[in-house]
Design an enzyme around this catalytic site. Structure first.
Site, PDB file in Angstrom:
ATOM      1  CG  PHE A  94      -1.814   1.144   1.376  1.00  0.00           C
ATOM      2  CD1 PHE A  94      -2.707   1.467   0.359  1.00  0.00           C
ATOM      3  CD2 PHE A  94      -1.800   1.933   2.523  1.00  0.00           C
ATOM      4  CE1 PHE A  94      -3.560   2.555   0.479  1.00  0.00           C
ATOM      5  CE2 PHE A  94      -2.657   3.017   2.657  1.00  0.00           C
ATOM      6  CZ  PHE A  94      -3.537   3.331   1.639  1.00  0.00           C
ATOM      7  CG  ASP A 165       3.449  -1.681   6.728  1.00  0.00           C
ATOM      8  OD1 ASP A 165       2.492  -2.066   7.430  1.00  0.00           O
ATOM      9  OD2 ASP A 165       3.311  -0.892   5.768  1.00  0.00           O
ATOM     10  CG  HIS A 168      -1.476  -6.658   4.959  1.00  0.00           C
ATOM     11  ND1 HIS A 168      -0.992  -6.939   3.700  1.00  0.00           N
ATOM     12  CD2 HIS A 168      -2.044  -5.433   4.881  1.00  0.00           C
ATOM     13  CE1 HIS A 168      -1.255  -5.928   2.885  1.00  0.00           C
ATOM     14  NE2 HIS A 168      -1.879  -4.999   3.574  1.00  0.00           N
ATOM     15  CD  GLN A 191      -8.857   0.333   6.349  1.00  0.00           C
ATOM     16  OE1 GLN A 191      -8.166  -0.689   6.348  1.00  0.00           O
ATOM     17  NE2 GLN A 191      -9.899   0.498   5.553  1.00  0.00           N
ATOM     18  CE  LYS A 194      -5.288  -2.542   6.229  1.00  0.00           C
ATOM     19  NZ  LYS A 194      -4.304  -1.504   6.358  1.00  0.00           N
ATOM     20  NE  ARG A 223       1.479  17.886  26.306  1.00  0.00           N
ATOM     21  CZ  ARG A 223       0.467  18.020  25.444  1.00  0.00           C
ATOM     22  NH1 ARG A 223       0.074  17.000  24.703  1.00  0.00           N
ATOM     23  NH2 ARG A 223      -0.167  19.169  25.340  1.00  0.00           N
ATOM     24  CE1 TYR A 230      -0.680  23.441  26.954  1.00  0.00           C
ATOM     25  CE2 TYR A 230      -1.018  24.426  29.117  1.00  0.00           C
ATOM     26  CZ  TYR A 230      -1.528  23.923  27.931  1.00  0.00           C
ATOM     27  OH  TYR A 230      -2.885  23.889  27.716  1.00  0.00           O
ATOM     28  NE  ARG A 240      -3.550  13.452  22.765  1.00  0.00           N
ATOM     29  CZ  ARG A 240      -3.260  14.728  22.513  1.00  0.00           C
ATOM     30  NH1 ARG A 240      -2.017  15.160  22.558  1.00  0.00           N
ATOM     31  NH2 ARG A 240      -4.229  15.577  22.230  1.00  0.00           N
TER      32      ARG A 240
HETATM   33  C1  LIG Z   1      -3.583  -0.349   5.722  1.00  0.00           C
HETATM   34  C2  LIG Z   1      -2.113  -0.275   5.498  1.00  0.00           C
HETATM   35  C3  LIG Z   1      -1.325   0.782   5.979  1.00  0.00           C
HETATM   36  C4  LIG Z   1      -1.898   2.038   6.518  1.00  0.00           C
HETATM   37  O1  LIG Z   1      -2.817   1.916   7.509  1.00  0.00           O
HETATM   38  P1  LIG Z   1      -3.975   2.999   7.706  1.00  0.00           P
HETATM   39  O2  LIG Z   1      -4.471   2.683   9.060  1.00  0.00           O
HETATM   40  O3  LIG Z   1      -4.994   2.767   6.637  1.00  0.00           O
HETATM   41  O4  LIG Z   1      -3.372   4.354   7.624  1.00  0.00           O
HETATM   42  C5  LIG Z   1       0.045   0.696   5.847  1.00  0.00           C
HETATM   43  N1  LIG Z   1       0.624  -0.333   5.241  1.00  0.00           N
HETATM   44  C6  LIG Z   1      -0.082  -1.349   4.725  1.00  0.00           C
HETATM   45  C7  LIG Z   1       0.641  -2.489   4.078  1.00  0.00           C
HETATM   46  C8  LIG Z   1      -1.482  -1.336   4.810  1.00  0.00           C
HETATM   47  O5  LIG Z   1      -2.189  -2.324   4.274  1.00  0.00           O
END
Ligand SMILES: *Cc1c(COP(=O)(O)O)cnc(C)c1O
Length: 410
Positions: A94, A165, A168, A191, A194, A223, A230, A240
């Site tokens: 992605f 990453d 998935h 998201q 997922k 922070r 602050y 967050r």
């Molecule tokens: C979904 C996804 C992201 C990003 O996640 P979001 O929560 O949609 O920003 C990053 N890398 C891969 C491989 C993804 O499938």
């Protein structure tokens, strides 16, 4: 007759709906509502979720953030990756994997993936390392882990940072160990599509205490914990996660083990059923992968075995039979972002050597990524959360299309 021609659909009973929820989420949301602690800073829900998700992945620390893209951005920014640096990542992923690198001003160096698993190819990574390389981002494609033995070894030999990453791959294992901490950081997304979700959300896992502090600071306006509200010690922003999402994700996490076991077992059943179908080759399962989270079930589609029927038409017919499908990714190098040169807006102005380097990368060929992008079919994970009959019907639909493929030719 094929459903696309007006015949009866293969699938009669619906697949389970996604996202899944029950009274657990309803109760958690009510509790947050009535507590009036909707904000994570004084709250306890997101903190509780971070600890539970990290523990489940055998990680020391977890820092929840707004989404998976931000998880990558914060992870890189806390490593001080930036202008003049190169980060190696797969061409098949992605866009966020690459755009997160650009967000820091560094250059995403795209390399091809391995045929079979469609994960980043360690030989290609090794060949792409230069004096400017700072990090490697491995993507656990559709839940299947990249070759973490070779990548971790290579990262340590070249003094590079490894980021997983894992958007998935919630719960995925490499040699019985959960992914996410084979390098300095593992990032995840929550998201809606997922493996567990609060609509949006993300998390960064790490075992490194100093790095955890930096990540936490960057995600909270610079922070530091225990310091005055602050006082801002690092460059950061507000990434967050809200208490609503933290509360929902805690409930979703409790189901991950059982859902993951179903997705994995049902995917193996489909491997078996599709083993008998000419022209269909499921994503390879490396024997070192002891659990694949299975964000999707990917298979290669050889149109020659389907009377020359195009993949696009095959997918239309599959959907008509009642089987859900989700699009494969286009190769990153073919995106307008790179082709048009729009990416240059993120580099240090006048940095011609980075532009030349990127052009050299874009001019390479990525045959396996192109195969993965243009010749595979993806079935989303929720199709594997039902029963064996659902899985059987996926195979039946594919075989039905194969028998009638010539009827769909133009
Ligand atoms: C979904 C996804 C992201 C990003 O996640 P979001 O929560 O949609 O920003 C990053 N890398 C891969 C491989 C993804 O499938």
């Amino acid at each position: 007759m094929l459903a696309i021609k007006g015949g009866a659909k293969t699938k009669t009973k619906a697949f389970p709906p996604w996202p899944y929820f029950d009274q657990g989420e309803e109760k958690a949301l009510q509790e947050v509502l009535h507590s009036r602690q909707w904000w994570r800073t004084p709250g306890s829900r997101t903190l509780e979720f971070e600890r539970a998700f990290a523990a489940y992945h055998q990680a020391k620390f977890g820092i929840a953030v707004t989404n998976g893209t931000h998880a990558l951005e914060v992870a890189l920014s806390a490593l001080e990756v930036g202008f003049g640096d190169e980060v190696i990542l797969p061409d098949f992923t992605f866009v966020a994997t690459a755009s997160a690198v650009l967000s820091t001003g560094a250059l995403p160096v795209l390399v091809d993936v391995q045929d079979g698993t469609y994960c980043i190819d360690p030989d290609q990574v090794e060949a792409a390392i230069t004096d400017r390389t700072r990090a490697i981002i491995a993507v656990h494609m559709a839940g299947h882990p990249a070759d973490l033995d070779r990548l971790a070894e290579m990262a340590s030999r070249h003094h590079l940072l490894l980021i997983e990453d894992s958007a998935h791959a919630h719960g995925t294992e490499w040699k019985k160990r959960k992914i996410g901490t084979f390098g300095i950081a593992g990032t995840f997304s929550f998201q809606a599509s997922k493996l567990m979700t609060a609509g949006e959300g993300g998390i960064i896992l790490t075992n490194d205490e100093a790095y955890e502090e930096k990540v936490r600071s960057v995600h909270d306006c610079g922070r530091l914990p225990g310091k005055w509200f602050y006082d801002h010690y690092n460059y950061g922003s507000n990434y967050r996660l809200s208490e609503w999402q933290g509360a929902v994700l805690t409930v979703q996490l409790r189901r991950l083990e059982a859902q993951g076991a179903k997705r994995f077992a049902h995917s193996r059943l489909l491997d078996e059923l599709l083993g008998a179908v000419q022209g269909i080759t499921p994503q390879r399962l490396d024997e070192r992968c002891t659990h694949n989270g299975h964000y999707a079930y990917i298979f290669h589609y050889d149109q020659e075995a389907f009377a020359g029927l195009s993949r696009e038409r095959f997918i239309e017919a599959l959907k008509a039979e009642g089987i859900p499908e989700q699009a494969s990714y286009p190769p990153l190098h073919a995106l307008d972002l790179f082709e048009s040169g729009a990416y240059k807006g993120r580099l240090l102005p006048g940095d011609n050597s980075s532009e030349r380097r990127m052009q050299e990368v874009l001019d390479r060929s990525f045959p396996v990524t192109e195969k993965a992008a243009y010749e595979t079919v993806w079935i989303p994970h929720f199709a594997f959360l039902g029963d064996e009959q659902d899985v059987q019907e996926i195979a039946t639909a594919i075989q039905k299309i194969q028998r009638h493929a010539s009827e769909l030719l133009p």
